[in-house]
Design an enzyme around this catalytic site. Structure first.
Site, PDB file in Angstrom:
ATOM      1  N   ARG A 163       2.040  10.051   0.050  1.00  0.00           N
ATOM      2  CA  ARG A 163       2.113  11.015  -1.060  1.00  0.00           C
ATOM      3  C   ARG A 163       1.898  12.435  -0.574  1.00  0.00           C
ATOM      4  NH1 ARG A 163       1.255   6.055  -2.861  1.00  0.00           N
ATOM      5  NH2 ARG A 163       1.464   5.481  -5.042  1.00  0.00           N
ATOM      6  N   SER A 186       3.236  -1.265 -11.529  1.00  0.00           N
ATOM      7  CA  SER A 186       3.601  -0.884 -10.162  1.00  0.00           C
ATOM      8  C   SER A 186       3.365   0.596  -9.954  1.00  0.00           C
ATOM      9  CB  SER A 186       5.073  -1.213  -9.899  1.00  0.00           C
ATOM     10  OG  SER A 186       5.510  -0.516  -8.750  1.00  0.00           O
ATOM     11  N   GLN A 204       4.248   2.151  -7.367  1.00  0.00           N
ATOM     12  CA  GLN A 204       5.438   2.730  -6.733  1.00  0.00           C
ATOM     13  C   GLN A 204       6.445   3.166  -7.792  1.00  0.00           C
ATOM     14  OE1 GLN A 204       6.772  -0.150  -3.842  1.00  0.00           O
ATOM     15  NE2 GLN A 204       5.075   0.332  -2.461  1.00  0.00           N
ATOM     16  N   ASP A 247      -2.568  -5.701  -2.533  1.00  0.00           N
ATOM     17  CA  ASP A 247      -2.282  -5.786  -1.091  1.00  0.00           C
ATOM     18  C   ASP A 247      -3.303  -6.633  -0.337  1.00  0.00           C
ATOM     19  OD1 ASP A 247      -0.045  -4.239  -1.382  1.00  0.00           O
ATOM     20  OD2 ASP A 247      -1.046  -2.372  -0.848  1.00  0.00           O
ATOM     21  N   ARG A 257       4.429 -13.353   0.115  1.00  0.00           N
ATOM     22  CA  ARG A 257       3.059 -13.568   0.592  1.00  0.00           C
ATOM     23  C   ARG A 257       2.433 -14.856   0.046  1.00  0.00           C
ATOM     24  NH1 ARG A 257       1.091  -7.226   0.917  1.00  0.00           N
ATOM     25  NH2 ARG A 257       2.015  -6.906   2.978  1.00  0.00           N
TER      26      ARG A 257
HETATM   27  C1  S3P Z   1       1.730   1.095  -3.177  1.00  0.00           C
HETATM   28  C2  S3P Z   1       1.768   0.337  -4.297  1.00  0.00           C
HETATM   29  C3  S3P Z   1       1.766  -1.133  -4.302  1.00  0.00           C
HETATM   30  C4  S3P Z   1       1.366  -1.696  -2.944  1.00  0.00           C
HETATM   31  C5  S3P Z   1       2.003  -0.970  -1.804  1.00  0.00           C
HETATM   32  C6  S3P Z   1       1.638   0.499  -1.832  1.00  0.00           C
HETATM   33  C7  S3P Z   1       1.779   2.558  -3.299  1.00  0.00           C
HETATM   34  O1  S3P Z   1       3.053  -1.593  -4.634  1.00  0.00           O
HETATM   35  O2  S3P Z   1       1.673  -3.058  -2.865  1.00  0.00           O
HETATM   36  O3  S3P Z   1       1.569  -1.511  -0.559  1.00  0.00           O
HETATM   37  O4  S3P Z   1       1.500   3.267  -2.324  1.00  0.00           O
HETATM   38  O5  S3P Z   1       2.106   3.032  -4.400  1.00  0.00           O
HETATM   39  P1  S3P Z   1       3.474  -1.758  -6.184  1.00  0.00           P
HETATM   40  O6  S3P Z   1       3.073  -0.519  -6.828  1.00  0.00           O
HETATM   41  O7  S3P Z   1       4.938  -1.942  -6.219  1.00  0.00           O
HETATM   42  O8  S3P Z   1       2.718  -2.971  -6.650  1.00  0.00           O
END
Ligand code: S3P
Length: 437
Positions: free
Chosen positions: A29, A169, A171, A317, A348
């Protein structure tokens, strides 16, 4: 390709103090927000792991200047979103889901065309989850059967959306927030459960106004970012391997210093405490907008639990190493509501089920989770499936197995934790690295 195998031998005890590398989510970020800020963003404690370096390289391909400073910090010299230039070749995000999904959000509203791709694992991972909301904002995004390569074409100014995410999520949330910086109006994102909030915190550090609460986040665009300083805490997800290792084998305690303890990340601690793990959070403090502490653990008698579904996104994670703790516990541990584990760097659920079965543990898998029956791990030879967290989790299992555990295909640990084997050896793991075909 030459393989790097780890042989993790059982030991009597581990202990001591260590630090872990910087947080992967926060490092990504800092690069991405710094790239579109109007003034420099100074990043201290950046994780120079392969995932973040792939994101750095992609930004440099678009003309962003990133400077390695003598004191070890990184300066990202953003000059506003309009300064990014189209890359002449595809942007390769390697193994990084965070890199590709967040960059897709960042580029969605910019007047340049881009192609984003990655390694074979990343090219199997679902991207429509970001493409769908970004298209609703007016972006022109095409995926390849839902996966990378992703093609983004310049489509003029984006419009704000009110979007309810089907899965929790960070992300997806972050990709929408990055797009919302270049969209007209108030974007509202509703999430079904809390997910990590590093983007929201960092946007605030750089002067953006993000409002809302755990489940509803709002940002009004267009919004310019200023410069600033970002301190990156030790990655909780890397510390997690040592938290579990300490609970399994640290007779006199193990301390992991300077770890990020953002409440949206530490579901694993709740789960392990519910199992009887002795965990102490010492010297809590703030590093900029992020809470940090030293985590102390010691060998504990763990008992199996039913994992509360609300903890799942807060520990998403950490399940590979959590399953190792479950294998070492007495009784049965049940995890459900965790279908997301199937679309990470590997599946996983299958990867850990197969790894634990190889070392003599009885498991049952379901589409959204796994049941683990605790017992004595034997030893054996298994594969990481190219997944850094499977490799490190099974290295922890080797501490207390009856005979050594050999893990193939471990070079991938460098995506999130360069130097894991050396750090582990430093606190008493007996882990040998073997190289060869
Ligand atoms: C992350 C969000 C998670 C995580 C990934 C890093 C991030 O994924 O599993 O390793 O940095 O926003 P999701 O948001 O898709 O669950």
């Amino acid at each position: 390709m030459s393989d790097v195998r780890w042989v993790s031998h059982p030991v009597a005890s581990i202990g001591g103090t260590l630090t872990v590398p910087g947080d992967k989510s926060i490092s990504h970020r800092a690069l991405l927000l710094g790239a579109v800020a109007d003034d420099p963003v100074l990043v201290r404690g950046f994780l120079a792991g392969e995932d973040c370096l792939a994101t750095r390289h992609a930004l440099e391909q678009m003309g962003v200047r990133v400077e390695d400073r003598e004191d070890g910090s990184l300066a990202v010299h953003g000059a506003g979103p309009e300064s990014l230039r189209a890359s002449t070749s595809p942007l390769d995000l390697g193994n990084s889901g965070t890199g590709i999904r967040l960059l897709t959000g960042l580029l969605a509203g910019l007047p340049i065309d881009s192609v984003l791709t990655g390694d074979p694992s990343l090219r199997r991972r679902p991207m429509e989850r970001v493409a769908v909301p970004l298209r609703a904002m007016g972006a022109d995004i095409v995926t390849s059967d839902g996966c990378p390569p992703i093609t983004i074409r310049s489509s003029g100014r984006l419009r704000a959306i009110d979007y309810t995410m089907p899965v929790a999520s960070a992300q997806v949330k972050s990709a929408i927030l990055l797009a919302a910086l270049n969209a007209d109006g108030q974007t509202t994102i509703r999430q079904p459960a809390v997910s990590r909030d590093h983007t929201e915190r960092m946007l605030q550090t750089l002067g953006a106004e993000v409002s809302g609460d755990d489940t509803e986040i709002r940002l009004t665009g267009p919004c310019r970012l200023g410069g600033g300083e970002i301190g990156v805490p030790g990655d909780f997800s890397s510390a997690a391997f040592f938290v579990v290792a300490g609970l399994l084998a640290a007779d006199h305690g193990l301390t992991i210093e300077g770890v990020g303890i953002n409440p949206t990340r530490i579901g694993l601690l709740k789960m392990l405490q519910a199992m009887g793990g002795e965990i102490e959070i010492a010297a809590p403090r703030m590093l900029g907008q992020e809470p940090v502490a030293d985590i102390r653990v010691r060998r504990s008698r763990l008992v199996g639990i039913d994992v509360e579904q609300a903890w799942v996104p807060l520990a998403i994670d950490e399940f590979p190493v959590f399953f190792v703790a479950a294998a070492a516990a007495s009784g049965t541990t049940r995890v459900s509501g965790a279908a997301e584990l199937r679309v990470k760097e590997s599946d996983r659920i299958e990867a850990m089920a197969s790894a634990l079965e190889t070392v003599g543990i009885r498991v049952e898998t379901a589409s959204d989770g796994m049941t683990v029956h605790g017992g004595q791990m034997t030893g054996g030879t298994l594969d990481s499936h190219g997944d850094h967290r499977i490799a490190m989790a099974m290295a922890v299992a080797g501490l207390i197995s009856r005979s050594p555990i050999t893990i193939g295909d471990t070079a991938n640990a460098a995506t999130s934790f360069p130097g894991f084997a050396a750090a582990a050896a430093g606190v008493g793991f007996n882990i040998c690295e073997e190289r060869g075909p």
